[in-house]
Design an enzyme around this catalytic site. Structure first.
Site, PDB file in Angstrom:
ATOM      1  N   HIS A 226      12.907 100.282 -70.187  1.00 52.61           N
ATOM      2  CA  HIS A 226      12.177 100.286 -71.452  1.00 52.61           C
ATOM      3  C   HIS A 226      11.076 101.328 -71.251  1.00 52.61           C
ATOM      4  O   HIS A 226       9.901 100.997 -71.164  1.00 52.61           O
ATOM      5  CB  HIS A 226      11.604  98.890 -71.695  1.00 52.61           C
ATOM      6  CG  HIS A 226      10.928  98.704 -73.024  1.00 52.61           C
ATOM      7  ND1 HIS A 226      11.012  99.621 -74.043  1.00 52.61           N
ATOM      8  CD2 HIS A 226      10.150  97.696 -73.514  1.00 52.61           C
ATOM      9  CE1 HIS A 226      10.313  99.191 -75.079  1.00 52.61           C
ATOM     10  NE2 HIS A 226       9.792  98.024 -74.780  1.00 52.61           N
TER      11      HIS A 226
ATOM     12  N   LYS B 135      34.926  93.785 -84.440  1.00 54.33           N
ATOM     13  CA  LYS B 135      36.263  94.308 -84.739  1.00 54.33           C
ATOM     14  C   LYS B 135      36.762  95.232 -83.635  1.00 54.33           C
ATOM     15  O   LYS B 135      37.756  95.932 -83.822  1.00 54.33           O
ATOM     16  CB  LYS B 135      36.241  95.051 -86.081  1.00 54.33           C
ATOM     17  CG  LYS B 135      36.104  94.145 -87.294  1.00 54.33           C
ATOM     18  CD  LYS B 135      35.898  94.956 -88.576  1.00 54.33           C
ATOM     19  CE  LYS B 135      35.722  94.021 -89.776  1.00 54.33           C
ATOM     20  NZ  LYS B 135      35.168  94.760 -90.945  1.00 54.33           N
TER      21      LYS B 135
ATOM     22  N   ARG C 119      17.794  99.727 -79.028  1.00 56.41           N
ATOM     23  CA  ARG C 119      17.657  98.579 -78.130  1.00 56.41           C
ATOM     24  C   ARG C 119      18.983  97.818 -78.146  1.00 56.41           C
ATOM     25  O   ARG C 119      19.628  97.674 -79.185  1.00 56.41           O
ATOM     26  CB  ARG C 119      16.541  97.647 -78.572  1.00 56.41           C
ATOM     27  CG  ARG C 119      16.577  96.316 -77.773  1.00 56.41           C
ATOM     28  CD  ARG C 119      15.354  95.489 -77.927  1.00 56.41           C
ATOM     29  NE  ARG C 119      14.242  96.089 -77.219  1.00 56.41           N
ATOM     30  CZ  ARG C 119      13.170  95.414 -76.793  1.00 56.41           C
ATOM     31  NH1 ARG C 119      13.092  94.116 -77.005  1.00 56.41           N
ATOM     32  NH2 ARG C 119      12.193  96.017 -76.174  1.00 56.41           N
TER      33      ARG C 119
ATOM     34  N   ARG D  82       8.100  93.755 -82.644  1.00 53.38           N
ATOM     35  CA  ARG D  82       7.007  94.572 -82.151  1.00 53.38           C
ATOM     36  C   ARG D  82       7.461  96.001 -81.824  1.00 53.38           C
ATOM     37  O   ARG D  82       6.931  96.973 -82.350  1.00 53.38           O
ATOM     38  CB  ARG D  82       6.470  93.913 -80.891  1.00 53.38           C
ATOM     39  CG  ARG D  82       5.330  94.568 -80.208  1.00 53.38           C
ATOM     40  CD  ARG D  82       5.169  93.929 -78.823  1.00 53.38           C
ATOM     41  NE  ARG D  82       5.216  92.480 -78.909  1.00 53.38           N
ATOM     42  CZ  ARG D  82       4.195  91.735 -79.301  1.00 53.38           C
ATOM     43  NH1 ARG D  82       3.056  92.298 -79.607  1.00 53.38           N
ATOM     44  NH2 ARG D  82       4.338  90.432 -79.368  1.00 53.38           N
ATOM     45  N   THR D  83       8.453  96.105 -80.960  1.00 51.81           N
ATOM     46  CA  THR D  83       8.895  97.434 -80.515  1.00 51.81           C
ATOM     47  C   THR D  83       9.540  98.211 -81.664  1.00 51.81           C
ATOM     48  O   THR D  83       9.301  99.402 -81.841  1.00 51.81           O
ATOM     49  CB  THR D  83       9.883  97.289 -79.342  1.00 51.81           C
ATOM     50  OG1 THR D  83       9.275  96.501 -78.327  1.00 51.81           O
ATOM     51  CG2 THR D  83      10.235  98.651 -78.767  1.00 51.81           C
TER      52      THR D  83
END
Lengths: 335, 335, 335
Positions: free
Chosen positions: C135, C86, C107, C57-58
């Protein structure tokens, strides 16, 4: 070579004039990569960015290079497809996917797979890395960076002094770099590694036959004291029999600001193919080098965009037209 | 039917004039798909390419078709989202995602899910495959290919002789193709499979009611000796109770160049919905057919782009405007 | 604040005039989001849409917002990269990826990671959610929606009566909303939850210090009887020690059409940050509310596109130019 419509599979395709040709085109891409100008020359063209093995960095770099020329990108980011599980051959995959795009960039875990794919493809294919075999755009961006860093100091590639450091046995990038350097003359190459992780002998021979002076050693500080470029590499843990075996070598040949100041000439350029291993037990290039203006590792990845733009523009034969379809950027850009 | 703003969920939506309409528009897309021209008619439009089940081929084909009309693609490539794990309904997902795009293409493992999604969506939804249920653009590209291959030989669909071969019980594509063929008249259809994997009786009946002559057999060589089209299919292993059960049938009805030469008429066209299973134990269409000019399997996937471009252009009502926003390609294209 | 070139990491960056500035720009984006017009102002710009944690969605909302301004999107949809495995640092990842794009949306599951990334990035970074921390675009779209819903009823934010309902202890969105509301004055805030899932005390205090009247209760029906906004939330199961513990609270404070009709004022607006949990055992907002015109949950996600367009346009300093590079849409749009 004629780049139009050609696959880019291996650095062995290139002779020295080809390399110089690519680098000239890469230079011409700079106004676009730095966002002083925008070009739409590839408007409507589609890159099939086929990563059958994950690699965020390389995938995004290729995609970004294509976008910067005005093209669109369709992509895959791993073995999501069940087609191969259902027994589909690389031939079929290539025939199908090449019907969807104007050029394909492909990464695949299996050596030789990209060349096999290219043979069946109806559009040019650029090798984005096939197992431990080849990753030609990485080798090109390394040499391009060396050339550019030297030029910034008023020097050419003639007489270049370079040390390669670390896991020279498994590092695909240093192998490719050696083969590219063998197209030039009169370099001084120092290969610094534990004896067990030494550069393969055939590559040492290749460079000696090209007329380079090659020193093989396991002594770091002496080796980096008289070089233009110190090219560090990561222990390729995934190529060892076990993590334990890799740990035997991890953390050897660390470079940090104190060692740099004490042993290196003032303008020694530090390179690394990335990712660098920043965990305490490895830390081959310490973060205290981050403010050192000679740390060129992020200029390497930036240059990667230029080199990949050049390859796309040459393969699709639009080099001459890039500027014709250009305008100034409209948005904020601090680069 | 009026395509503007319509969902494309099932081939049952179409009557024969609709099919012919789609095919005319697909024909008109050819200069764009073959990169003689570029159009920007969908500049600024966004396709939500929502693949809740991985499928590189179909996903890239839809995305590419939308890009070729000048639009942008936002996509998802599997059940990455945790929203559904958190109990989100298909209704909510559809309402939200349809706020982000101008048209949605959706694949989902569950039968009927795409129709449920479409009901809640505020933009047109194209079914990219819902479980074993429907995959209308695949059925359309198959029939479009048949029409085109026949036309290249100076024939129409009237009197077409077609053999469908393999796992006719589970193959979604051959089921859909039968339903499309039932819109036409006077065909000769031969259904070749082991009795256990026979075409469902209701589809045989449907074609007979349409006036076609339908033969059901398990004899390959006789069946392919007098057909225009030999449509081969893969054993749908994932629909069997076990791999062992699927293995009972794998490798039956193989077609290769030797069999083709010995039994087929000279111009018999070979089709397959792909992926074909190229493993030795299956190998329903041998690689030695790859140089046979009547192997149409990659023309099928190429035609898929045309058909999908047509669906997008019709649903978004830009068919008439495609050419107005067009120009010649600027880059190398060998197609 | 000066948005040009700034990172958007936390709502704490904003003062009230900044919020109002963002909302004015979001309003101006409406003709583009609703497809009455198309703008190409960001033609050639690249968004690095870096989702190191899946969120369809975001991610799609940000990507769509950037496309609607004419830019291209390169993205990653999860921890596909092995670079971090790594041992690559966030600093290196940021330096590299910021060389590929003009702005980054990120995100990441780890609190504070996006701010750390932004410090190393050479381009503006927008926080798309960092763990349970921030957010900001969600908080902005919530407040933007409240303002817009109130305006549609001829009211402003002054004197707003709002109830927040559900898991107020773990809900990141309601925490952020409280902090934004603290920039305004004279609101009536009712916090409805089981005592164990109450809003953290410091946020209650923050709102009281701002002059709001705050009531804490575990009584639903009384609380929603005199509010302008009923903001429902999901039980954040993933933040509980076990599913069993979460189940203790699931299904409390359900809202459906019958409760709405019986207890709410006629025009009470229902909001939810989504996903809502539609499973029978939870069902905090029943589907029978879907035809209630005061259900604003999909207007929230639609508004998210406007707010994200505004943030991109402001950070890249093209607000004034959006209209200059615009034209009417060419394709069917029913929105």
């Amino acid at each position: 070579m004629d780049f139009t419509g050609s696959h880019i599979l291996s650095i062995d395709q290139f002779e020295r004039p080809d390399i110089e040709h690519i680098f000239r085109v890469a230079d011409a891409m700079e106004p676009y990569a730095s966002r002083r100008r925008v070009t739409r020359v590839l408007e409507g063209a589609i890159l099939g960015n086929m990563f059958f093995e994950p690699s965020t960095r390389t995938r995004v770099s290729f995609g970004c290079a294509f976008n910067l020329l005005g093209g669109e990108v369709r992509e895959t980011t791993g073995f999501e497809s069940s087609a191969i599980a259902k027994g589909e051959s690389l031939y079929d995959t290539a025939r199908v996917l090449s019907g969807y795009s104007d050029v394909i960039c492909m990464r695949h875990p299996q050596n030789g797979s990209v060349a096999e794919f290219a043979e069946a493809s109806r559009v040019p294919v650029i090798n984005g890395g096939d197992g431990s075999n080849e990753h030609p755009s990485q080798a090109l961006l390394d040499l391009y960076t060396i050339r550019k860093e030297m030029a910034a100091k008023g020097k050419g590639l003639n007489g270049l002094r370079i040390a390669m450091i670390g896991d020279l046995k498994h590092g695909r990038t240093v192998h490719s770099l050696c083969r590219l350097l063998a197209l030039f003359e009169g370099l001084q190459v120092t290969l610094v590694s534990p004896a067990e992780l030494a550069m393969p002998e055939y590559l040492v021979e290749l460079m000696r036959r090209a007329g380079h002076q090659v020193v093989v050693t396991d002594e770091l500080t002496a080796s980096i004291s008289k070089v233009d470029i110190a090219y560090s590499t990561r222990i390729q843990e995934e190529r060892f029999a076990s993590k334990q075996e890799a740990d035997l070598y991890r953390g050897r040949f660390r470079l940090n600001q104190q060692i740099y100041t004490q042993f290196c000439e003032p303008n020694t350029v530090i390179m690394h193919p990335l990712p660098r291993d920043s965990r305490a037990e490895a830390n081959e290039l310490d973060n205290d080098l981050n403010s050192n203006p000679n740390l060129a590792i992020f200029r390497q990845t930036d240059n990667g965009v230029l080199v990949r733009m050049a390859l796309f523009a040459m393969v699709l034969d639009v080099v001459e037209q890039v500027d014709k379809h250009a305008q100034a950027v409209r948005w904020y850009s601090n680069r």
